[in-house]
Each structure stands twice: as C-alpha cells, then as structure tokens.
Design an enzyme around this catalytic site. Sequence first.
Site, PDB file in Angstrom:
ATOM      1  CG  ASN A  86      12.383  17.708 -14.048  1.00  0.00           C
ATOM      2  OD1 ASN A  86      12.241  17.828 -12.829  1.00  0.00           O
ATOM      3  ND2 ASN A  86      12.112  18.687 -14.899  1.00  0.00           N
ATOM      4  CE1 TYR A 130      -4.603  -8.822 -46.342  1.00  0.00           C
ATOM      5  CE2 TYR A 130      -6.068  -8.085 -48.083  1.00  0.00           C
ATOM      6  CZ  TYR A 130      -5.042  -7.826 -47.190  1.00  0.00           C
ATOM      7  OH  TYR A 130      -4.478  -6.589 -47.144  1.00  0.00           O
ATOM      8  CG  HIS A 143      -1.706  -1.221   1.408  1.00  0.00           C
ATOM      9  ND1 HIS A 143      -2.937  -1.455   0.852  1.00  0.00           N
ATOM     10  CD2 HIS A 143      -1.387  -2.345   2.110  1.00  0.00           C
ATOM     11  CE1 HIS A 143      -3.364  -2.672   1.215  1.00  0.00           C
ATOM     12  NE2 HIS A 143      -2.439  -3.233   1.970  1.00  0.00           N
ATOM     13  CB  SER A 175      12.893  22.980 -15.205  1.00  0.00           C
ATOM     14  OG  SER A 175      12.058  24.117 -15.304  1.00  0.00           O
ATOM     15  CE  LYS A 205      11.801  19.956 -10.746  1.00  0.00           C
ATOM     16  NZ  LYS A 205      10.407  20.015 -11.144  1.00  0.00           N
ATOM     17  CD  GLU A 243       8.631  12.532 -15.072  1.00  0.00           C
ATOM     18  OE1 GLU A 243       7.763  13.255 -15.588  1.00  0.00           O
ATOM     19  OE2 GLU A 243       9.590  12.985 -14.443  1.00  0.00           O
TER      20      GLU A 243
END
Length: 460
Positions: A285, A317, A156, A277, A283, A290
């Site tokens: 990153n 086809y 959790h 950034s 920054k 991501e």
Amino acid sequence: MGKLWSGRFDKNSSKLLDIFNASLPFDKILYEEDIKGSIAHATMLASQGILTQKEADLICDGLKQIKDEIKEGKFTFDIGDEDIHMSIEKRLIELIGEIGGKLHTARSRNDQVALDFRLYVLKSNKVIMELIKDLIKTLHTLALPHTSTLMPGMTHLQHAQPINFAYHLMAYISMFLRDFKRFEFSSIENSVLPLGCAALAGTPHPIDRQKTAQLLGFEKVSLNCLDTVSDRDFALEILFNISTLLMHISRLSEELILWSSAEFGFVTFSDEYSTGSSIMPQKKNPDIPELLRGKTGRVYGNLIGLLTVLKGLPLAYNKDMQEDKEGVFDSVDTAVISLKILSASLLTLTINEEAMLKACKIGHLSATDLADYLVSKCNIPFRQAHHITGRAVLVAEKKGCDLSELSYEELKEVDSRIKPEVSELLTLSSSMNARNSQGGTSSKRTKEQLDFVKNWLSEN
Ligand code: ARG
C-alpha cells in the site's frame, strides 16, 4: 518562590487554573528564542545605562547557564510558572538574586512572546525553505532522464494529449518554486522587531529599539506598539504558506497513489517506503502519499483556527492569543516531516516507462494534432477541423483502434484534403514534440525548463 505577579493577590491560584492557564507544556520549545531575546534586551539596557554593565553581564551569564540546564534536561519546569518566559525569569532570580529581577525593565510578556514566537517562525521558514529546495533537487534528478518518456497528459482525468514524464514533474517543481518564494517573501517582510513595545504603549525608559533590532538581526523596528503586541500576521502567513505547500504535496500524492495502482502502474514505490496489510498478504500500500494527502486537512485546520481566534479580538493582547502557538508548531512539524519523507520516497521510486507508453495508446491522444494539421496545412477553420477530427475519432472507435493507428487511406475517406504526410504527424512523440511553444511539453522546451531549475538550484 511564588508567582512573579503575586503581589496584589491574597490567595494562591487554584491548581486547576494553573493547568488551564499554562502554555508551558508547549511553549517551552521557545526557550532558545526567549534567552536570545533576553540577552539582546539586557545588552541594550546596559548600553543605554539602564543597567550597569556588571548587572547585564551577570544576567547574561545566568541566562546562558539556564540555556545549558534546559539543553541538558536539568531544568525543572513548574506548571505554576505558566509559561517559558516566567520559568526562565524565575530561575534567573534564583540563580543570581535580585538583580535578575531587573531584566524585565522596559519589557512586558506581551512584546516578549511576540518576539519569541516571531523568531521561531522566522527560523522555521528557513528550515522549510531548505527542505523545499531538497525536494526540488529530488524532482529535478528524477525528471532529467525522462524528457522523452511519453505519458498521457490529462484533463478531467481523461487522456488528453501526450506529454513527457519530466514535463509532468516540472509542473510540480514549478509549484514548489512558488512555495519557496512565498516563505522567502514572508521572511523578508517579517524581519521586524517587536521588542520594546512593552505591554501596549511603549515605555518611559530610554531604550534603543534600533540597537536591539541590530543585535537580533532584524531589518526594521515595528512602527506602532499597540499593533505589534496584537499582531500575529507572521504566524498566519506561515500557516497559509504551509497549507499551500501541503496542498501541492497532496496533489502530487494523489497522482502517486493513482500511478501506483494496478490500473495505471506508472510507478512502483520501493519496499522501504510501502506498507503491508494485516489481513491481505499480497497487498503493498502507498501509505506515505495517502498520509501526506490526509495531513493537509489538519494543516488547513490550524490556519482556520488561528484566523478564527484573532477575528474578534480587541486591541491589544488578550489571553486568547496564547492559542496561536500549538497549531503553528504542529503545522511546522508536519511540513518538515512531510517534505523529508516525500523526498526520500521519491528517490527510490521506479518509473515504469512501458506502462506510460501503453496508456498513451488509449484515448486518441493525437486528435488535436490532426485538427491542428487541418488548420495549418489545409487552411480549414479550427471549428471545422475539430468536427472532421471528431469523425476520424469515430472511425477509429468503431474499428477498435487508436487514431494514430488509422491508415492514410482511412483518414482520406473522412476528408479528402488530408495528405499522406499526416501519418508521421500523428505519432505520439511527434505530437508531444510539436508542442514547442514557450513552456510547452516538447523535449526541447522541457529541457529548457529543467535548465532553469538547475540554474536556480545553483543560485539558491
Ligand atoms: N503565555 C502567554 C502567551 O503565550 C505569554 C503572554 C502573556 N501575557 C499576558 N499579558 N498574560 O500568549
């Protein structure tokens, strides 16, 4: 030269139809597979006496020349030719004359495209398997020095029990081992020759499909021609296998993103694999994980796209099936670059052992150890032991310390059956090493798992 199928038409096709109908802009990457298949087909036709050896030799030489032309960028692609199959055949006829027109004997584009696409998928399976192996190697190297590096294991997303960092990486290695096997299994199962099915019903020419299979390295010849020209299961399989692979990569990426945040600080990406950034000068990153997490969406889309294209198609086809390729090409390219950049960025990752240890001291990670102690040493039923431990956690919470920092005297007040030996058991490393069951987190068991991977790597 006009269209190869223009015989029954009075007028030329519209330019708009040519653009809409063509797969050439994307299927030209299949040229090597197409030529390989045609050479095998011509060789088989000659060995069956359907072509003379001289004709087959002319055709094969022409095809090799076309391959060089495409490789060297000297080939002119014409969208009016519709696809790579027609482009190559037309050029062959241009090069060697009418004999070139004999290549398509006992063949249709339906079995031809099924072959080319299958060869591409089988080739891609291999490329991806190699890259998964590299990733496993990277994770193994990263894990080796960390079988005693404590970190909080979570459920959790809450601190649960202490584990070691190598053990956590081993969980991902296990996923990638399964991925590898999935691609391997699919390669074995799909080593089946589609060529020789012609349009849908086979051919009256005395072909030898076994011979073609052998020339192309396929294990088997497909069973039923009607199914074969309609079958794209091999493409669905690579799309599913890439989806599962990317899902695993995405979960690892999510953890890397969390771990590189200020709140965790468990890992630091090297500058080479971080981004800045445009407005905030401070920054750094984690764009790579991501983007890896984000690409998973498109890869799932490609799987659902093809499943949807196929679901309502009557045999055999249908032109809808031309929509099978772009998603697969895109997913394969995505898998390849994703695996490459993930391995490369992991190799330069810094592991911050102190931050991991510090995190272990939050959340009473050895609570289960106290409960297990009460069960095994004090003969208390687990449910009761769970409750007593809960009381001890409350004492620590009120005192503002971790359970492992409570003194024996404080614990004794919670339950008089607790003995001084308990203090040693509640330390983080004994807690981690106590989980010594097969597949568990103890340093010994983790090393066992890493040894398994080492052997696997040397065998594969
Ligand atoms: N370009 C077509 C495709 O990618 C090749 C097969 C065409 N067959 C046909 N009967 N029109 O699917």
